[in-house]
Design a protein around this motif. Structure first.
Motif, PDB file in Angstrom:
ATOM      1  N   PRO A   1     -13.087  18.859  -6.260  1.00 57.79           N
ATOM      2  CA  PRO A   1     -13.801  20.100  -5.937  1.00 57.79           C
ATOM      3  C   PRO A   1     -12.826  21.179  -5.453  1.00 57.79           C
ATOM      4  N   GLU A   2     -13.114  22.417  -5.819  1.00 59.83           N
ATOM      5  CA  GLU A   2     -12.212  23.513  -5.466  1.00 59.83           C
ATOM      6  C   GLU A   2     -12.024  23.625  -3.953  1.00 59.83           C
ATOM      7  N   GLU A   3     -13.122  23.394  -3.176  1.00 60.64           N
ATOM      8  CA  GLU A   3     -12.991  23.534  -1.723  1.00 60.64           C
ATOM      9  C   GLU A   3     -12.092  22.440  -1.139  1.00 60.64           C
ATOM     10  N   VAL A   4     -12.113  21.257  -1.736  1.00 56.76           N
ATOM     11  CA  VAL A   4     -11.232  20.181  -1.267  1.00 56.76           C
ATOM     12  C   VAL A   4      -9.779  20.540  -1.573  1.00 56.76           C
ATOM     13  N   TYR A   5      -9.522  20.952  -2.806  1.00 59.62           N
ATOM     14  CA  TYR A   5      -8.163  21.281  -3.245  1.00 59.62           C
ATOM     15  C   TYR A   5      -7.603  22.467  -2.458  1.00 59.62           C
ATOM     16  N   MET A   6      -8.314  23.579  -2.458  1.00 60.70           N
ATOM     17  CA  MET A   6      -7.796  24.810  -1.865  1.00 60.70           C
ATOM     18  C   MET A   6      -7.788  24.757  -0.340  1.00 60.70           C
ATOM     19  N   ASN A   7      -8.859  24.237   0.268  1.00 65.98           N
ATOM     20  CA  ASN A   7      -8.884  24.162   1.727  1.00 65.98           C
ATOM     21  C   ASN A   7      -7.808  23.220   2.259  1.00 65.98           C
ATOM     22  N   GLY A   8      -7.604  22.106   1.553  1.00 67.64           N
ATOM     23  CA  GLY A   8      -6.559  21.186   1.969  1.00 67.64           C
ATOM     24  C   GLY A   8      -5.186  21.797   1.848  1.00 67.64           C
ATOM     25  N   LEU A   9      -4.955  22.502   0.747  1.00 68.23           N
ATOM     26  CA  LEU A   9      -3.673  23.154   0.506  1.00 68.23           C
ATOM     27  C   LEU A   9      -3.375  24.211   1.568  1.00 68.23           C
ATOM     28  N   VAL A  10      -4.342  25.065   1.839  1.00 64.21           N
ATOM     29  CA  VAL A  10      -4.160  26.146   2.804  1.00 64.21           C
ATOM     30  C   VAL A  10      -3.949  25.601   4.219  1.00 64.21           C
ATOM     31  N   GLU A  11      -4.770  24.641   4.622  1.00 59.07           N
ATOM     32  CA  GLU A  11      -4.658  24.108   5.985  1.00 59.07           C
ATOM     33  C   GLU A  11      -3.346  23.352   6.179  1.00 59.07           C
ATOM     34  N   LEU A  12      -2.902  22.637   5.165  1.00 59.47           N
ATOM     35  CA  LEU A  12      -1.633  21.923   5.265  1.00 59.47           C
ATOM     36  C   LEU A  12      -0.470  22.902   5.427  1.00 59.47           C
ATOM     37  N   LEU A  13      -0.505  23.996   4.691  1.00 53.67           N
ATOM     38  CA  LEU A  13       0.543  25.016   4.826  1.00 53.67           C
ATOM     39  C   LEU A  13       0.516  25.664   6.211  1.00 53.67           C
ATOM     40  N   ARG A  14      -0.673  25.875   6.745  1.00 55.34           N
ATOM     41  CA  ARG A  14      -0.773  26.471   8.076  1.00 55.34           C
ATOM     42  C   ARG A  14      -0.204  25.537   9.142  1.00 55.34           C
TER      43      ARG A  14
END
Length: 347
Positions: free
Chosen positions: A104-117
């Motif tokens: 799911p897009e929210e899993v992929y993108m939210n995980g990516l963004v939060e990991l970078l933060r």
């Protein structure tokens, strides 16, 4: 999303001016499991090895896909991604081809963004630095029956990198081996695609060449990719690259360079390039440049190629298009130049 912070950091032991590409990883990773038809709670946790069953499907039937992308930090300490939606779409295209569940897009993108933060301190400022990001998914179901896994693990790991300089690259044109075939998985970023390249590339290395320009599987007359990158040819003042297909990866860098070249008024053709055409262009002096294009190096200029035991040296151009396009693209990625295309995504 569950977040478990590391109790200590490895960052103090890292020499950011002397990094081997993709060898050092940040303090945290992202993971989300797909079990019995449902995605579970996403988690960010300390980077560490994990135990697996020896009968995991990924080991026996190769259900493994990945993406390669980068993050950048500008002079204001803001973090940017470059066209992440393209990587996301391609990831799920690969998943479909390998009979794996779409993420799911929210899993992929939210995980990516939060990991970078969370691991933002690992990303250094400046055009010589970036964060290489590796989303991947493996089949984690158990058993050695030849069928798709019922369980999967989606993960994201990150590695700080410096600019990638491959030095002078000489290539050999494939006359026997192929990277991919019609009806196969060449367009997917499946792990097995890359494993299959290692043997012929090792043979090329022994002959003094760094990479192979792959040809089509049926006739070996059409030029397709260079190593693990899309490949471009400049003949006279026309930039040519092969169209994407079942055999050729739809590279994000490739499509970005095409848009930049068109914006600069360069003549661009997307068509098959024949080996005979390239050899003739090298002989008559109209072949100006060959370069590979991909996430790791952005652009990798090729100094010459070999075909049927004859080596053809390329001319030394004072202002090569390859370096001009690379400079423009990296300036956009690092927010040094204006992004007229809307490619950059702020974290």
């Amino acid at each position: 999303m569950e977040i478990i912070k590391a109790t200590s950091t490895k960052i103090k032991d890292v020499d950011f001016e002397n990094l081997s590409f993709g060898a050092i990883f940040t303090d945290h990773l992202f993971e989300c499991d797909f079990i019995n038809g449902e995605w579970q709670t996403p988690t960010i946790k300390p980077y560490a090895p994990f135990l697996v069953d020896p009968s995991l499907k990924v080991f026996h039937y190769g259900q493994a896909i990945f993406e390669g992308m980068k993050g950048y930090k500008d002079e204001n300490n803001d973090i940017w991604l470059f066209r992440p939606e393209e990587n996301f779409k391609r990831f799920n295209k690969s998943a479909e081809r390998m009979a794996m569940p779409e993420v799911p897009e929210e899993v992929y993108m939210n995980g990516l963004v939060e990991l970078l933060r969370i691991d933002r301190d690992w990303l250094q400022k400046g055009k010589n630095h970036s964060m290489y990001i590796r989303p991947f998914m493996i089949g984690t179901g158990t058993g050695v029956i030849a069928n798709p896994s019922n369980n999967y693990k989606f993960m994201i790991i990150m590695s700080p990198v410096k600019s990638y300089y491959a030095g002078e690259v000489k290539v050999i044109i494939a006359e026997h081996f192929s990277r991919a075939a019609n009806g196969g998985i060449g367009y997917a970023k499946a792990a097995g695609n890359y494993a299959g390249q290692f043997y012929p590339t090792n043979l090329a290395n022994k002959e003094g060449f760094q990479q192979i320009i792959w040809t089509d599987d049926a006739t070996h007359t059409k030029l397709e990719e260079a190593g693990t990158m899309n490949v471009f040819f400049r003949i006279n003042n026309t930039l040519i690259t092969a169209p994407v297909s079942e055999r050729i990866l739809d590279g994000v860098t490739r499509k970005s360079l095409l848009d930049l070249a068109k914006r600069n008024g360069m003549d661009v053709e997307i068509r098959s390039v024949l080996v005979d055409e390239l050899v003739e262009a090298a002989k008559n002096g109209s072949l100006q440049e060959i370069f590979g294009a991909g996430t790791a190096a952005v652009i990798s200029p090729i100094s010459g190629f070999s075909y049927k035991d004859t080596y053809y040296e390329l001319p030394k151009n004072e202002n090569p298009w390859s370096l001009q396009l690379k400079e423009e693209l990296t300036n956009i990625q690092h927010k040094v130049s204006e992004d007229h295309f809307g490619w950059t995504f702020k974290v």
